[in-house]
Design a protein around this motif. Structure first.
Motif, PDB file in Angstrom:
ATOM      1  N   LEU A 195       0.828  -1.204   0.000  1.00 27.03           N
ATOM      2  CA  LEU A 195       0.000   0.000   0.000  1.00 27.03           C
ATOM      3  C   LEU A 195       0.861   1.252   0.000  1.00 27.03           C
ATOM      4  CD1 LEU A 195      -2.962  -0.748   2.444  1.00 27.03           C
ATOM      5  CD2 LEU A 195      -3.091  -0.314  -0.013  1.00 27.03           C
ATOM      6  N   MET A 196       1.924   1.256   0.780  1.00 31.71           N
ATOM      7  CA  MET A 196       2.765   2.436   0.891  1.00 31.71           C
ATOM      8  C   MET A 196       3.504   2.724  -0.417  1.00 31.71           C
ATOM      9  SD  MET A 196       1.829   3.415   3.645  1.00 31.71           S
ATOM     10  CE  MET A 196       2.739   4.916   3.336  1.00 31.71           C
ATOM     11  N   GLU A 197       3.733   1.704  -1.208  1.00 33.64           N
ATOM     12  CA  GLU A 197       4.444   1.899  -2.472  1.00 33.64           C
ATOM     13  C   GLU A 197       3.650   2.730  -3.469  1.00 33.64           C
ATOM     14  OE1 GLU A 197       5.322  -2.000  -3.779  1.00 33.64           O
ATOM     15  OE2 GLU A 197       7.007  -2.310  -2.395  1.00 33.64           O
ATOM     16  N   ILE A 198       2.312   2.741  -3.341  1.00 33.76           N
ATOM     17  CA  ILE A 198       1.505   3.482  -4.311  1.00 33.76           C
ATOM     18  C   ILE A 198       1.275   4.928  -3.898  1.00 33.76           C
ATOM     19  CG2 ILE A 198       0.310   1.349  -4.927  1.00 33.76           C
ATOM     20  CD1 ILE A 198      -2.148   2.422  -3.476  1.00 33.76           C
ATOM     21  N   VAL A 199       1.608   5.278  -2.648  1.00 27.60           N
ATOM     22  CA  VAL A 199       1.344   6.638  -2.169  1.00 27.60           C
ATOM     23  C   VAL A 199       2.086   7.692  -2.988  1.00 27.60           C
ATOM     24  CG1 VAL A 199       1.621   8.226  -0.222  1.00 27.60           C
ATOM     25  CG2 VAL A 199       0.698   5.930   0.152  1.00 27.60           C
ATOM     26  N   PRO A 200       3.403   7.542  -3.251  1.00 24.28           N
ATOM     27  CA  PRO A 200       4.078   8.561  -4.069  1.00 24.28           C
ATOM     28  C   PRO A 200       3.460   8.720  -5.455  1.00 24.28           C
ATOM     29  CG  PRO A 200       5.686   7.164  -2.972  1.00 24.28           C
ATOM     30  CD  PRO A 200       4.358   6.527  -2.763  1.00 24.28           C
ATOM     31  N   ILE A 292      -7.745   9.042  -1.034  1.00 25.95           N
ATOM     32  CA  ILE A 292      -8.324  10.193  -0.334  1.00 25.95           C
ATOM     33  C   ILE A 292      -7.420  10.638   0.815  1.00 25.95           C
ATOM     34  CG2 ILE A 292     -10.390  11.049   0.838  1.00 25.95           C
ATOM     35  CD1 ILE A 292     -11.965   8.835  -0.555  1.00 25.95           C
ATOM     36  N   ALA A 293      -6.821   9.672   1.518  1.00 29.51           N
ATOM     37  CA  ALA A 293      -5.878  10.018   2.592  1.00 29.51           C
ATOM     38  C   ALA A 293      -4.707  10.826   2.049  1.00 29.51           C
ATOM     39  CB  ALA A 293      -5.382   8.748   3.277  1.00 29.51           C
ATOM     40  N   THR A 294      -4.230  10.470   0.868  1.00 28.92           N
ATOM     41  CA  THR A 294      -3.118  11.198   0.253  1.00 28.92           C
ATOM     42  C   THR A 294      -3.518  12.621  -0.112  1.00 28.92           C
ATOM     43  OG1 THR A 294      -2.293   9.109  -0.661  1.00 28.92           O
ATOM     44  CG2 THR A 294      -1.401  11.135  -1.605  1.00 28.92           C
ATOM     45  N   ALA A 295      -4.763  12.809  -0.544  1.00 27.75           N
ATOM     46  CA  ALA A 295      -5.240  14.161  -0.875  1.00 27.75           C
ATOM     47  C   ALA A 295      -5.252  15.050   0.363  1.00 27.75           C
ATOM     48  CB  ALA A 295      -6.638  14.081  -1.485  1.00 27.75           C
ATOM     49  N   PHE A 296      -5.705  14.522   1.497  1.00 25.78           N
ATOM     50  CA  PHE A 296      -5.676  15.287   2.741  1.00 25.78           C
ATOM     51  C   PHE A 296      -4.234  15.571   3.172  1.00 25.78           C
ATOM     52  CE2 PHE A 296     -10.071  13.666   3.344  1.00 25.78           C
ATOM     53  CZ  PHE A 296     -10.688  14.882   3.611  1.00 25.78           C
ATOM     54  N   PHE A 297      -3.364  14.607   2.912  1.00 23.43           N
ATOM     55  CA  PHE A 297      -1.945  14.790   3.238  1.00 23.43           C
ATOM     56  C   PHE A 297      -1.356  15.959   2.451  1.00 23.43           C
ATOM     57  CE2 PHE A 297       2.500  13.713   2.122  1.00 23.43           C
ATOM     58  CZ  PHE A 297       3.060  13.761   3.377  1.00 23.43           C
ATOM     59  N   SER A 298      -1.698  16.057   1.169  1.00 17.92           N
ATOM     60  CA  SER A 298      -1.181  17.161   0.346  1.00 17.92           C
ATOM     61  C   SER A 298      -1.697  18.507   0.829  1.00 17.92           C
ATOM     62  CB  SER A 298      -1.557  16.950  -1.120  1.00 17.92           C
ATOM     63  OG  SER A 298      -2.947  17.142  -1.323  1.00 17.92           O
ATOM     64  N   ALA A 299      -2.899  18.522   1.415  1.00 18.31           N
ATOM     65  CA  ALA A 299      -3.467  19.774   1.925  1.00 18.31           C
ATOM     66  C   ALA A 299      -2.649  20.321   3.087  1.00 18.31           C
ATOM     67  CB  ALA A 299      -4.912  19.555   2.358  1.00 18.31           C
ATOM     68  N   LEU A 300      -2.029  19.431   3.864  1.00 17.85           N
ATOM     69  CA  LEU A 300      -1.241  19.873   5.013  1.00 17.85           C
ATOM     70  C   LEU A 300      -0.043  20.719   4.590  1.00 17.85           C
ATOM     71  CD1 LEU A 300      -1.232  16.664   7.263  1.00 17.85           C
ATOM     72  CD2 LEU A 300      -2.418  18.822   7.683  1.00 17.85           C
ATOM     73  N   PHE A 301       0.429  20.549   3.353  1.00 21.77           N
ATOM     74  CA  PHE A 301       1.553  21.333   2.864  1.00 21.77           C
ATOM     75  C   PHE A 301       1.114  22.667   2.279  1.00 21.77           C
ATOM     76  CE2 PHE A 301       3.185  17.037   2.926  1.00 21.77           C
ATOM     77  CZ  PHE A 301       4.487  17.192   3.377  1.00 21.77           C
ATOM     78  N   LEU A 302      -0.123  22.720   1.760  1.00 15.22           N
ATOM     79  CA  LEU A 302      -0.601  23.946   1.119  1.00 15.22           C
ATOM     80  C   LEU A 302      -1.225  24.928   2.104  1.00 15.22           C
ATOM     81  CD1 LEU A 302      -2.190  22.538  -2.172  1.00 15.22           C
ATOM     82  CD2 LEU A 302       0.048  23.603  -1.859  1.00 15.22           C
ATOM     83  N   LEU A 303      -1.789  24.432   3.198  1.00 16.76           N
ATOM     84  CA  LEU A 303      -2.452  25.308   4.159  1.00 16.76           C
ATOM     85  C   LEU A 303      -1.503  26.329   4.789  1.00 16.76           C
ATOM     86  CD1 LEU A 303      -4.889  22.781   5.883  1.00 16.76           C
ATOM     87  CD2 LEU A 303      -5.514  24.737   4.458  1.00 16.76           C
ATOM     88  N   PRO A 304      -0.286  25.944   5.224  1.00 13.33           N
ATOM     89  CA  PRO A 304       0.639  26.968   5.762  1.00 13.33           C
ATOM     90  C   PRO A 304       1.025  28.019   4.732  1.00 13.33           C
ATOM     91  CG  PRO A 304       1.330  24.778   6.446  1.00 13.33           C
ATOM     92  CD  PRO A 304       0.259  24.585   5.414  1.00 13.33           C
ATOM     93  N   ILE A 305       1.169  27.619   3.471  1.00 16.30           N
ATOM     94  CA  ILE A 305       1.500  28.588   2.418  1.00 16.30           C
ATOM     95  C   ILE A 305       0.351  29.574   2.234  1.00 16.30           C
ATOM     96  CG2 ILE A 305       1.922  28.836  -0.067  1.00 16.30           C
ATOM     97  CD1 ILE A 305       3.446  26.236   0.007  1.00 16.30           C
ATOM     98  N   ARG A 306      -0.886  29.070   2.254  1.00 18.36           N
ATOM     99  CA  ARG A 306      -2.043  29.953   2.151  1.00 18.36           C
ATOM    100  C   ARG A 306      -2.074  30.962   3.305  1.00 18.36           C
ATOM    101  NH1 ARG A 306      -8.043  27.729   3.061  1.00 18.36           N
ATOM    102  NH2 ARG A 306      -7.284  27.889   5.187  1.00 18.36           N
TER     103      ARG A 306
END
Length: 312
Positions: A195-200, A292-306
């Protein structure tokens, strides 16, 4: 006073509900879940450069003094950052836990810790947000009453905006990546390797797909401009550029979550048409949830920039 009233009400209400239902206070104390919530709060504030603004927000909410509009708006941005980061982190953890439950369906002994992590993270997130909602309301009310607004500034005064010093940003973002790496290592230590191999690959697919929609909405340039402003690569910006940059970040976060949900549905449809054994269904259904978990993970990087953009 607002914090005391809210905290007392939450503690009394939670305790009473537990006792009525036959539970104990110790049953809702979970170190992994607390770790997720605390590190999410800290790393979002550090990444967004809002540590001082957040504690100022608590001070403003508990004080009757008047504060400059600039302090009020930055304090509100810091509170919003914490609330939105907690929601993104909570969503990520929930879908990760659901993924693990399905992928380890045969090993029922592992269900307890996984369920505790997911459900108690939701509980802690809800309680922190419940405490912060009155704070946000007080800040918004004080901003509305303020006679001076940021919007009254002329466009010319917005053309050269001093940004956060590059050194402080580098220190903050280093701590941010360090904490999120610890958090993810902590959360993913027992995850199946397949499962972890597909996250990137999923993360890369969501990012590239979001660029297509940003381009279609004529916001691709604004998105990269937002990264430049947030990462201290651009030392000046107009008011319109800042507003468009913030809108592009919000669009990217939203479209990635929508795309992840769409890809998950397509994957589930494909599973129904291709799976050969019922025993394979739990694991096959765990794969769409990791999208979907990965999409929420990507949001954690964009929120501080916003938030860095909003501080300007």
């Amino acid at each position: 006073m607002v914090f005391v009233v809210t905290l007392v009400f939450l503690f009394a209400g939670t305790t009473a509900f537990l006792l009525v239902n036959g539970g104990t206070v110790g049953g809702i104390i979970d170190v992994p879940s607390m770790f997720v919530v605390v590190t999410t709060i800290f790393m979002s504030l550090v990444g967004g450069g809002c540590v001082r603004d957040f504690f100022r927000a608590l001070k403003i909410a508990a004080s009757k003094k008047e504060f400059p509009p600039r302090h009020l708006t930055r304090a509100e941005s810091a509170v919003n950052l914490v609330m939105h980061s907690l929601l993104a982190s909570c969503g990520m953890v929930l879908f990760m836990c659901a993924t693990m439950l399905l992928s380890l369906w045969a090993d029922k002994s592992s269900f307890g810790p996984v369920l505790a992590l997911g459900l108690l993270t939701v509980l802690y997130t809800a309680e922190v947000i419940t405490v912060l909602l009155p704070v946000k309301s007080i800040l918004h009310k004080k901003i509305s009453k303020s006679a001076v607004h940021e919007h009254s500034e002329s466009l010319s005064s917005m053309r050269n905006i001093p940004l956060v010093p590059v050194l402080s940003f580098l220190i903050g973002i280093t701590i941010f990546f360090f904490l999120i790496s610890i958090q993810d290592t902590f959360l993913l230590s027992n995850y199946p390797e397949e499962l972890m191999e597909i996250v990137p690959l999923v993360l890369l697919g969501l990012v590239l797909s979001s660029y297509v929609f940003l381009f279609a909405g004529k916001m691709l340039g604004s998105f990269f401009r937002a990264l430049g402003i947030g990462l201290c690569l651009k030392n000046s910006a107009t008011k319109n550029e800042i507003e468009e940059a913030s809108r592009a970040i919000n669009f990217a976060i939203t479209i990635r979550i929508i795309l992840a949900c769409a890809f998950a549905v397509i994957r589930i449809i494909c599973v129904f048409s291709t799976v050969e054994s019922r025993e394979d269904l739990p694991f096959e259904f765990s794969v769409p949830l990791i999208f979907i978990a990965t999409a929420f993970f990507s949001a954690l990087f964009l929120l501080p920039i916003r938030t860095r953009i909003e501080k300007i």
